[in-house]
Structure formats: C-alpha cells, structure tokens
Design an enzyme around this catalytic site. Structure first.
Site, mmCIF file in Angstrom:
data_model
loop_
_atom_site.group_PDB
_atom_site.id
_atom_site.type_symbol
_atom_site.label_atom_id
_atom_site.label_comp_id
_atom_site.label_asym_id
_atom_site.label_seq_id
_atom_site.Cartn_x
_atom_site.Cartn_y
_atom_site.Cartn_z
ATOM 1 N N ASP A 194 4.959 116.746 -0.925
ATOM 2 C CA ASP A 194 4.310 115.495 -0.513
ATOM 3 C C ASP A 194 5.041 114.930 0.692
ATOM 4 O OD1 ASP A 194 3.182 112.712 -0.529
ATOM 5 O OD2 ASP A 194 2.309 113.423 -2.395
ATOM 6 N N SER A 223 4.975 118.021 5.301
ATOM 7 C CA SER A 223 3.591 117.745 5.696
ATOM 8 C C SER A 223 2.798 119.044 5.761
ATOM 9 C CB SER A 223 3.559 117.055 7.059
ATOM 10 O OG SER A 223 2.230 116.974 7.539
ATOM 11 N N LYS A 249 -8.091 110.192 2.110
ATOM 12 C CA LYS A 249 -9.345 110.053 1.355
ATOM 13 C C LYS A 249 -10.054 108.716 1.570
ATOM 14 C CE LYS A 249 -7.436 112.924 -2.385
ATOM 15 N NZ LYS A 249 -5.998 112.901 -2.079
ATOM 16 N N SER A 288 -11.897 118.786 -3.743
ATOM 17 C CA SER A 288 -12.854 118.184 -2.820
ATOM 18 C C SER A 288 -13.469 116.929 -3.440
ATOM 19 C CB SER A 288 -13.936 119.199 -2.429
ATOM 20 O OG SER A 288 -14.688 118.707 -1.340
ATOM 21 N N LYS A 291 -18.083 113.033 -1.446
ATOM 22 C CA LYS A 291 -18.320 112.517 -0.095
ATOM 23 C C LYS A 291 -18.457 113.649 0.938
ATOM 24 C CE LYS A 291 -16.196 108.073 -1.099
ATOM 25 N NZ LYS A 291 -16.153 108.318 -2.538
ATOM 26 N N LYS A 303 -13.745 116.815 4.727
ATOM 27 C CA LYS A 303 -13.618 117.498 3.429
ATOM 28 C C LYS A 303 -14.673 118.593 3.286
ATOM 29 C CE LYS A 303 -11.095 116.716 0.474
ATOM 30 N NZ LYS A 303 -9.769 117.329 0.216
ATOM 31 N N ASN A 330 -15.729 109.675 -7.799
ATOM 32 C CA ASN A 330 -14.614 108.735 -7.786
ATOM 33 C C ASN A 330 -13.825 108.802 -9.085
ATOM 34 O OD1 ASN A 330 -15.267 106.849 -5.266
ATOM 35 N ND2 ASN A 330 -17.175 107.359 -6.289
ATOM 36 N N GLY A 333 -8.989 104.106 -11.295
ATOM 37 C CA GLY A 333 -7.576 103.775 -11.238
ATOM 38 C C GLY A 333 -6.795 104.496 -10.172
ATOM 39 N N GLU A 426 -19.991 104.131 5.071
ATOM 40 C CA GLU A 426 -20.241 104.082 3.631
ATOM 41 C C GLU A 426 -21.719 104.301 3.291
ATOM 42 O OE1 GLU A 426 -18.217 101.556 0.124
ATOM 43 O OE2 GLU A 426 -19.243 100.334 1.617
#
Length: 508
Positions: A194, A223, A249, A288, A291, A303, A330, A333, A426
C-alpha cells in the site's frame, strides 16, 4: 414473575417483538440479572420488559414469564404508546431478511430505539455466550432487504492454504478485509502492499495482535505506479496469488483529477498484471466496480480499461497466470461510502445530503464483497469476469430516511434531507452488466460469469500505449481522448441520465 423484580433506575420500558423461545431466553437472562443484588451484568439491568408482541392469535392475552402478550406486529405503534415504551427488541432470529425489514419499517414508525437479535445462522448458543450479549443496535445492512450471502469456505481454504498471497491496496476498505479473510485460511505468507502508510500500519498491527508469530506477514510501502519497485517485490517474495485492490475509486475527485485515475488505475493495473504474468503468478484477481459498466466518468472508464487489460493478457495465453476480474457495486461502510457521511451528518445535527431524489445503487457489505472475490478466485479458470447478484438496488433517499429513523429521529422534521444535485460524472442508476454481456451460472447461485467481449489485441495495445504516453506527459486532453477510444461505451453522465429518463418514461 416480573412483579417480584426491583428494576434499577436505568432500566428502560421494553417491548419484545416475538413470543417464542428466543423471547423466553431473553426474559430469563433479564430476570436473573435483575433479581441478583450481586450481578455484574449491568447491560441486562437496563431492560424492563413491559409487553410482548406476537402474531400467533393463541398467544395474545397470555403471559410469558409474567409478561403479557398484548397484540400483533401491526399493532406495535399502538401498544408502544399505550405502555409508554422506551425501547424495542426484535427477538425473531428465524425471520427472512425481507420479513425482518417489514417489521423494522413498522418499528421505525414508533421513533424509538430498536435492538435486534442476530439471524439464527449467526447466533452463538453455547454455555459461554449470553443471548442479550448478542443483541445489537440495528445495522444498515439489515435495511438492504436481502439475506446475507454465504460462500463455500472449503473452496476458499483449498485455494489459499499454503500459498504466498499478495494484496495491493492492502490497507484500504476492501484490501484490508481481503487480508483479514486470507489470514483465516492458513496462507504460507501474506504481503500487504500500500502507498498509504497509516492504513498499512493499522491492518499490520491488527493482524499482529490477532495472530502474533503464527502468521508470516510482510507489510510494504510501495506504489503500483512504480514498475521497478513492484518488480523488486515480485522477485523477492514470489507471490503465487495476487489480489489487485489498489485503485482510486472516488468519482467526483477523479473527475477533477482524471490523470490520477489513469496513472493509478490503468497504468498501475498494467504494471502489476504484466509482472504477475512475467513472474508466473498462479492467479491474478482484479477488483472492479459496477461503475466500469457504460462509464460516465474518468474513474469508471479507467476501471473498465483495467478489466480490458486483464482480459487482453488472458487472451494472449502467455505464461501460466490465470487472470480473473470480480465486479460488484457499492460496499457499506467503505472509505467514501455514503453511510459514514450520513451518520456523521446526523450525529452532528446537520442536514443529510443526497445528490438526487431518484438516485439508486446496489449495495453489499465489505465481508460479502471480499467473500465474492475469494470464492470467484477459487473457482476461476482464467479469463472470467464474475458478477454478484446483489439483489434489488436501493434508493439512496430511502436509505437516508431509514438511517435517520435508526437514530430515533423523524426524516424531514428532526433531520432535513437536502438534494444537492448530481456530482460530476455521476449516474442516477448504476449497472452491473453491459449490453453485450450475458450471464452464465456458477456453483454459487448468487455468482455469475459475464460473457467477455473479445479484445482487438493490435488496436488495444496501440491505444494503451497512447494513453500511457499521455499520462506520463500529464496531457489530459490526449489522455481522455485515448480513454474514450479504448472504452467506446464511455459517455457523458448527461447523455446517460437522459437515456435513463426516457426509458423510465416509456415503462411508466
């Protein structure tokens, strides 16, 4: 029996919904705690059972351990007022998710706090566990209107056990849960990769506390954009399974900074996937999103491009790596999800902001999403794109209203809901499949394989090079044009939302 008990001052007048065995167990625990002057169970002492609700007409008018069964579920609001109830417990663990949601909707009309006994499949009923200790506040996932999804742990264990597993983006919402679940299945080693050190440190410490030296864990700051650093990691640790969760994302942020979506998502995926192929990784699993289907924003288009890279490499049949993609909606949380935002707004006494009154989304819990990834990876043979049946999409405004009620407040009265307008890029409605993709069943009735669209390898490679070169020069205009060329279904949100409105008008 209840008349013999001296309730403490903190005990709240409680209605129990469901007059079965679970109700008797709860009452027994409450009364035993209340009768004992030495009890340390302060939680049990906070319940004063006043009445019971049950749909069985034979039970109405009778008593269960001294507490009267007063009426049916459709009379909850009436008796909550009559008996001056302060809190409710839903004590029917055998209800289906749809049935539970229907009762919760009635309970929400009382505007009282509601606690719930878990689903029967998740209850712990041994000597070491109390039932009251498992009663919890209503959770958002219980408003989704579907049962929790179950997966085949045997397949996953056979897949993970004894393997060196690497998770890119291993500190993120999905990545960290992947690491948690992998750890349960006896891997030879886990490599967390990460770029954000705080997240990486947090999951590292969690696993060290949980497993100590029993888990061989390596946590690396790196990275996915850095090809040479990633190659160094592959050479040193020789992962056998790679879960690629690293990605930008957040749709509105990536609309403002589309080059970052291209660099991190497209170039990062190309780096990790081609290195996996070069180093003979057994399986490469990409995470993936819905979206990516008919994308209307740079993040979604990037993506979709990642999906195409994975399929492109799979089509080449070079090396032994099996490439697989998992696509879902989605997650509740997660970082950037609407739920934490709504909760923060309610708790701070601010209006809840929803972008559009008609906006709908598919939802799943993070553990469900990760279980999908794990099982899909376990049953994959290479080249598949796995899609989860996520049930009915949820209207975001309805989710906001229910969340407000969960706090014992009234939507639009105690907590305003403000519609702020669609954000850049969106959609009103997300999709899980493109028009060209059909569905094929798998051994899990809720996991399907979408039919992949063949990639024109020659044109794809040249367009990908054009995209990569433009991203290195930060030439946004050329890069976005190249992204449109690579992903022909990439259209503006205005075009998409107009098409959706026209479709809705026809169906009405």
């Amino acid at each position: 029996m209840s008349s013999e008990i001296n309730y403490c001052e903190c005990a709240k007048r409680t209605m129990i919904i469901g007059g079965g065995v679970c109700c008797e167990m709860l009452l027994n625990e409450i009364f035993n705690a209340q009768k004992s002057p030495y009890t340390e169970d302060k939680y049990s002492a906070t319940f004063n059972p006043v009445c019971i609700i049950d749909n069985d007409p034979k039970k109405i008018g009778t008593e269960i351990m001294g507490v009267k069964v007063v009426g049916r579920e459709d009379e909850i609001v009436k008796y909550a007022k009559e008996f001056e109830i302060e809190q409710l417990i839903l004590a029917i663990p055998s209800l289906t998710s749809d049935e539970r949601k229907a009762v919760i909707d009635i309970c929400n009309e009382t505007k009282l706090p509601l606690k719930i006994v878990p689903f029967i499949g998740t209850l712990i009923l041994d000597d070491s566990a109390t039932l009251l200790g498992q009663v919890h506040d209503i959770k958002v996932e219980e408003l989704l209107g579907r049962d929790p999804i179950k997966f085949d742990n045997k397949d996953i264990r056979n897949f993970i056990s004894g393997k060196v597993c690497m998770v890119t983006g291993g500190g993120g919402s999905i990545g960290s849960e992947l690491v948690r679940q992998i750890a349960k299945y006896g891997p030879k080693k886990i490599i967390i990769v990460d770029i954000y050190e705080n997240n990486a440190y947090e999951i590292q410490q969690e696993l060290v506390m949980e497993y100590g030296e029993k888990l061989d864990l390596v946590t690396l700051i790196a990275s996915v954009r850095d090809y040479y650093r990633m190659n160094q990691i592959f050479e040193r640790y020789k992962p056998e399974i790679v879960f690629h969760a690293a990605a930008h994302k957040h749709v509105p942020l990536m609309e403002v900074s589309p080059m970052e979506a291209i660099k991190n998502n497209v170039i990062g995926t190309f780096n990790v996937a081609t290195l996996a192929q070069y180093h003979d990784v057994k399986k490469f699993v990409m995470i993936s999103t819905d979206k990516a289907v008919n994308p209307t924003n740079a993040m979604g288009a990037s993506k979709r491009c990642c999906e195409m890279i994975v399929q492109y490499l799979s089509q080449q049949h070079e090396g032994r790596t099996e490439f697989v993609t998992t696509r879902f909606g989605n997650v509740l949380g997660s970082n950037g999800s609407v739920i934490p935002l709504f909760k923060k707004q309610i708790e701070q006494g601010k209006p809840v902001t929803v972008t559009h009154e008609d906006i709908i989304r598919y939802f799943m819990t993070i553990p469900e999403a990760v279980s999908l990834v794990m099982e899909a990876a376990a049953i994959a043979h290479g080249g598949e794109i796995f899609v989860l049946d996520m049930g009915k999409p949820v209207k975001i405004v309805t989710l906001a209203e229910n969340l407000i009620r969960m706090y014992g407040k009234v939507p639009y009265k105690d907590v305003p809901i403000v519609f702020t307008g669609l954000r850049p890029g969106e959609k009103i409605k997300e999709e899980l499949l493109m028009d060209e993709e059909g569905l094929k069943k798998t051994s899990n009735k809720l996991i399907f394989i979408g039919k992949q669209i063949d990639i024109d390898e020659e044109h794809f490679a040249s367009r990908l090079k054009k995209l990569r070169d433009a991203s290195q020069l930060n030439d946004e205009e050329v890069a976005i044009t190249a992204l449109h060329e690579m992903v022909p279904t990439f259209i503006t949100p205005e075009e998409f939302n107009k098409m959706q409105a026209e479709k809705n008008a026809v169906t009405k």
